[in-house]
Scaffold this motif. Sequence first.
Motif, PDB file in Angstrom:
ATOM      1  N   GLU A   1      -8.613   3.237 -13.672  1.00  0.00           N
ATOM      2  CA  GLU A   1      -8.883   4.649 -13.933  1.00  0.00           C
ATOM      3  C   GLU A   1      -8.534   5.023 -15.357  1.00  0.00           C
ATOM      4  O   GLU A   1      -8.685   6.159 -15.756  1.00  0.00           O
TER       5      GLU A   1
ATOM      6  N   MET B   1      -4.619   9.361 -10.997  1.00  0.00           N
ATOM      7  CA  MET B   1      -3.660   9.179  -9.906  1.00  0.00           C
ATOM      8  C   MET B   1      -4.272   9.656  -8.622  1.00  0.00           C
ATOM      9  O   MET B   1      -5.157  10.479  -8.626  1.00  0.00           O
ATOM     10  N   CYS B   2      -3.784   9.197  -7.551  1.00  0.00           N
ATOM     11  CA  CYS B   2      -4.015   9.938  -6.333  1.00  0.00           C
ATOM     12  C   CYS B   2      -5.295   9.620  -5.594  1.00  0.00           C
ATOM     13  O   CYS B   2      -6.143  10.474  -5.416  1.00  0.00           O
ATOM     14  N   LEU B   3      -5.340   8.413  -5.122  1.00  0.00           N
ATOM     15  CA  LEU B   3      -6.391   8.108  -4.180  1.00  0.00           C
ATOM     16  C   LEU B   3      -5.885   8.593  -2.838  1.00  0.00           C
ATOM     17  O   LEU B   3      -4.897   8.082  -2.320  1.00  0.00           O
ATOM     18  N   ALA B   4      -6.541   9.596  -2.280  1.00  0.00           N
ATOM     19  CA  ALA B   4      -6.115  10.141  -0.995  1.00  0.00           C
ATOM     20  C   ALA B   4      -7.351  10.366  -0.144  1.00  0.00           C
ATOM     21  O   ALA B   4      -8.366  10.839  -0.647  1.00  0.00           O
ATOM     22  N   ILE B   5      -7.253  10.002   1.103  1.00  0.00           N
ATOM     23  CA  ILE B   5      -8.430   9.981   1.982  1.00  0.00           C
ATOM     24  C   ILE B   5      -8.155  10.801   3.252  1.00  0.00           C
ATOM     25  O   ILE B   5      -7.042  10.757   3.769  1.00  0.00           O
TER      26      ILE B   5
ATOM     27  N   MET C   1      -0.153  14.069   3.226  1.00  0.00           N
ATOM     28  CA  MET C   1       0.219  15.001   2.156  1.00  0.00           C
ATOM     29  C   MET C   1      -0.021  16.451   2.555  1.00  0.00           C
ATOM     30  O   MET C   1       0.642  17.358   2.068  1.00  0.00           O
TER      31      MET C   1
ATOM     32  N   ASP D   1      -1.017  -3.452   6.634  1.00  0.00           N
ATOM     33  CA  ASP D   1      -0.768  -2.733   7.889  1.00  0.00           C
ATOM     34  C   ASP D   1      -1.957  -1.913   8.362  1.00  0.00           C
ATOM     35  O   ASP D   1      -1.781  -0.836   8.934  1.00  0.00           O
TER      36      ASP D   1
ATOM     37  N   ILE E   1      -3.886   2.697  -5.618  1.00  0.00           N
ATOM     38  CA  ILE E   1      -3.471   3.983  -5.050  1.00  0.00           C
ATOM     39  C   ILE E   1      -3.795   5.126  -5.987  1.00  0.00           C
ATOM     40  O   ILE E   1      -3.712   6.284  -5.606  1.00  0.00           O
ATOM     41  N   CYS E   2      -4.168   4.798  -7.205  1.00  0.00           N
ATOM     42  CA  CYS E   2      -4.455   5.824  -8.191  1.00  0.00           C
ATOM     43  C   CYS E   2      -5.953   6.127  -8.197  1.00  0.00           C
ATOM     44  O   CYS E   2      -6.740   5.192  -8.165  1.00  0.00           O
TER      45      CYS E   2
ATOM     46  N   LEU F   1      -4.666  14.598   4.896  1.00  0.00           N
ATOM     47  CA  LEU F   1      -4.973  13.859   3.677  1.00  0.00           C
ATOM     48  C   LEU F   1      -3.917  12.762   3.523  1.00  0.00           C
ATOM     49  O   LEU F   1      -2.729  13.055   3.521  1.00  0.00           O
ATOM     50  N   ILE F   2      -4.369  11.513   3.406  1.00  0.00           N
ATOM     51  CA  ILE F   2      -3.442  10.381   3.389  1.00  0.00           C
ATOM     52  C   ILE F   2      -3.343   9.762   1.999  1.00  0.00           C
ATOM     53  O   ILE F   2      -4.366   9.417   1.388  1.00  0.00           O
ATOM     54  N   HIS F   3      -2.122   9.608   1.524  1.00  0.00           N
ATOM     55  CA  HIS F   3      -1.888   8.972   0.224  1.00  0.00           C
ATOM     56  C   HIS F   3      -0.701   8.032   0.376  1.00  0.00           C
ATOM     57  O   HIS F   3       0.351   8.460   0.854  1.00  0.00           O
ATOM     58  N   VAL F   4      -0.859   6.789  -0.025  1.00  0.00           N
ATOM     59  CA  VAL F   4       0.145   5.717   0.097  1.00  0.00           C
ATOM     60  C   VAL F   4       0.873   5.744   1.438  1.00  0.00           C
ATOM     61  O   VAL F   4       2.078   5.537   1.523  1.00  0.00           O
ATOM     62  N   GLY F   5       0.127   5.938   2.505  1.00  0.00           N
ATOM     63  CA  GLY F   5       0.712   5.847   3.835  1.00  0.00           C
ATOM     64  C   GLY F   5       1.483   7.078   4.277  1.00  0.00           C
ATOM     65  O   GLY F   5       2.203   7.029   5.279  1.00  0.00           O
ATOM     66  N   PHE F   6       1.338   8.178   3.551  1.00  0.00           N
ATOM     67  CA  PHE F   6       2.000   9.424   3.929  1.00  0.00           C
ATOM     68  C   PHE F   6       0.957  10.535   4.042  1.00  0.00           C
ATOM     69  O   PHE F   6      -0.004  10.579   3.283  1.00  0.00           O
TER      70      PHE F   6
ATOM     71  N   ASP G   1       3.258   8.132   7.726  1.00  0.00           N
ATOM     72  CA  ASP G   1       4.505   8.889   7.834  1.00  0.00           C
ATOM     73  C   ASP G   1       4.206  10.383   7.725  1.00  0.00           C
ATOM     74  O   ASP G   1       3.514  10.826   6.801  1.00  0.00           O
TER      75      ASP G   1
ATOM     76  N   TYR H   1       0.840  -1.189   0.000  1.00  0.00           N
ATOM     77  CA  TYR H   1       0.000   0.000   0.000  1.00  0.00           C
ATOM     78  C   TYR H   1       0.882   1.248   0.000  1.00  0.00           C
ATOM     79  O   TYR H   1       0.472   2.312  -0.443  1.00  0.00           O
TER      80      TYR H   1
ATOM     81  N   ARG I   1      -4.151   3.094  10.755  1.00  0.00           N
ATOM     82  CA  ARG I   1      -2.861   2.762  10.169  1.00  0.00           C
ATOM     83  C   ARG I   1      -1.835   3.771  10.618  1.00  0.00           C
ATOM     84  O   ARG I   1      -2.148   4.920  10.861  1.00  0.00           O
TER      85      ARG I   1
END
Lengths: 376, 330, 112
Positions: free
Chosen positions: A352, C1-5, C55, B181, B329-330, C48-53, C32, A118, C29
């Motif tokens: 997408e 791009m960019c699934l961010a929650i 943003m 995780d 992730i996109c 805003l969370i994207h790939v565990g970071f 970072d 992920y 989760r």
Amino acid sequence: MRFVDEFREPELISKTAEEIRRLAGSDRHYRLMEVCGGHTHAIYRFGLKDILPENIELIHGPGCPVCVLPMGRIDDGLSIAQNPDVIFAAFGDMMRVPGTQGSPLEHKARGMDVRIVYSPSDALKLARLNPEKHVMFFAIGFETTAPSTALTLMRAKAEGIHNFSVFCNHVTIIPAIRAILDSPDMRLDAFIGPGHVSTVIGCRPYEWIAQDQDKPIVVSGFEPLDMLQSIVMLLRQLKGREAKVENQYKRVVPWEGNRAALRAMAEVFQLRPYFEWRGLGFISQSALRLNDKYAAWDAEQRFEVPGIRVTDPKAAQCGEVLKGVLKPHQCKLFGRECTPEHPVGALMVSSEGSCAAYHNYEHRKAAMATSLTSIA
Amino acid sequence: MAHGAGGKASRKLVEGLFAPLLFGSTPGPLGDSAHIDINGSTVAITTDSFVVKPLRFPGGSIGELAVNGTVNDLAVSGARAEAVVVTFVLEAGLPTPVLEAEVRAMAKAARDAGVRIAGGDTKVVEHGKADQMYVTTTGIGRLLHGVTIDPSSVRVGDKILLSGPIGDHGITILLARGELDLEADLRSDTRSVLPLVETLVHAAGPGVRWMRDPTRGGAATSLNELARDCGLGMVLFEDQIPVRDTVRGACELLGLDPLHIANEGQFLAVVSPEYADAAINALSLAPGGGEAQVIGEVREQPAGTVLVTTRYGGSRIVDMLVGDPLPRIC
Amino acid sequence: MCLAIPGKIVEISGDNAELALVDVVGVRRKIDLGLLQDDRPVPGDWVLIHVGFAMSKISECDALDQMNTLRALGEIDGAMQEVQGYGLEDEDDIEADDVETAQLKISDADLN
């Protein structure tokens, strides 16, 4: 869900759609491009086309990092992982993208150690947990994702973790937009700007679109109300004969971008002189690679790769669809040789990608509409 | 690999290879169980294999899945499971306590479901095969009175019912694998749905056209199969589909659609409009049925397709799954 | 791009306070915070969370502004009618600015 549900409120959506209809009138046709694959996905997921008036056409742009990745690069990444001591780690998005010898998942079925992660930091964690193996992270994404890869590499360096490398396919959005605008077939009125890339690069990098190309651009969020509000803002600009950069996604996008993220990218990456984009050809200064300070973590330097260029079958019209010149169903292979189950081009593999989104969400509705009108 | 995930690939394998070669002259759509006539009595029989990693997860384990899964397949085909036989394929070196735990789990699940475990078999294969253990259960049962499951009886105007929230099981498993995780207070929904099915049949039997337990591939896959089999459109109302907040959160984070996620304790039913109210009332008052909902209705268009609609007028087509649901992730 | 929650920070950890436990309607989760070192969030903040970071921090204020702007949209018609009613302008000449000004007036009125 906070900061999500408010922007999906049905009544407010209907109201905003009404405002769009009022602004759009019926006297002209509007062609708006949403650059980002995430916006394409949102349009279909929320059925936004159903509530927009007929004279607003949404054209899907090239902002899908999986879609623009040439097949040869997938082959290269997989060839490194043929080594039994290598673990191939990548986002779920990559798992079904076909290389010439199959996709990562297909390679996994044939015995390759392939793991879905992920986060790039999860790939680094795999390296920590498997000291006798080498973890190669197949990195993709625009500027939204690149800083996270950069930070992960900085951590790998700081901790002295050497059984880790990145196969870097990060690309940048501005050259892609430029390529669209340079294309002679293109007739666009305005842009729905990428929301999450902008959290990193800010809104300034789009100023040339408004100033030099005279096209409005509104940086947009991804919820239905975000996108609809962005369309309202674009229509107002177009009707007022303005062209400027506006930030609809203020709650998250800082005008100046994220300095820490940009610093991390500068620390780790450098621009490639040129890079091939599937469907768009070679574009200069449009992609990132690890710089010399991080050579030890650059998979392309640590390993031999075939580096063979793979061209798409001539019949596949991915390029024209990517540039928004053709609609997915206008490609000769769409729905026939090229479907989500057996994709010929990457636009059909990534969920997408315009073609997959269109196939999954749209084309049967279109067929239904056609059959209904033909009865009438 | 994608052929086991329950969606399009599985269907191709079953319909393209197994059906013509094995099932011979049996015509028509493939149901959840086969009805066999033995000396004038009709018996329902079904079989299923269970492969899950990890073996144990919040809310259950492979043992319970193996019993409930087969009981449920019989239930949604309109039969009450009477007996189950079980086969274990065990990986050499599997610790005995692990096996014992699963056997105990199966015994308990069988007691809870009111079904006998009548016998079984075990094979051991070499280390590295069988992912610790594979379990197959075959169940046999008698038909419930007052209900006939037949996709071709589905009509425009029929209501689509769902027994409870979707996505619990699949997301629990995904999280339990540990690769992502993520942590959440979530459990598999594995249970026997027979009591709820019996409640439904009792309240609305003559109006029940079709049922299915949406396991691998999720509710979307089951409804797509029905749409294909009856040639009509399944139109769902998005805000009426019950999904727990945590499942929703996990799906949003990972870019997944709850409609594609496996369930092990729910079922879908299509009920005629005259009986729909009685059906949903009876279910919602029954133990374990409190979250049952009418989630949509059958329409002529879009034919052969599942369409999800929103209150503001947007809609999207939901296809069968192609392979496992993958986080994005996109 | 960019699934961010969007997610809420529950607690900060890590040697340099560079990790945070976030909660997204009960899903948790560790993420970072390295990209927000110039503007460190604290527990209770939304990011805003994207790939565990993380943003970006989410501004509740801007979110509220947006909702108010959207709610006022329908009242633009009212504002336009008001402007037209004075017979001073042609409908076509009403500039985007006028509409926006009217809109801001309404949302201000809403807040007061």
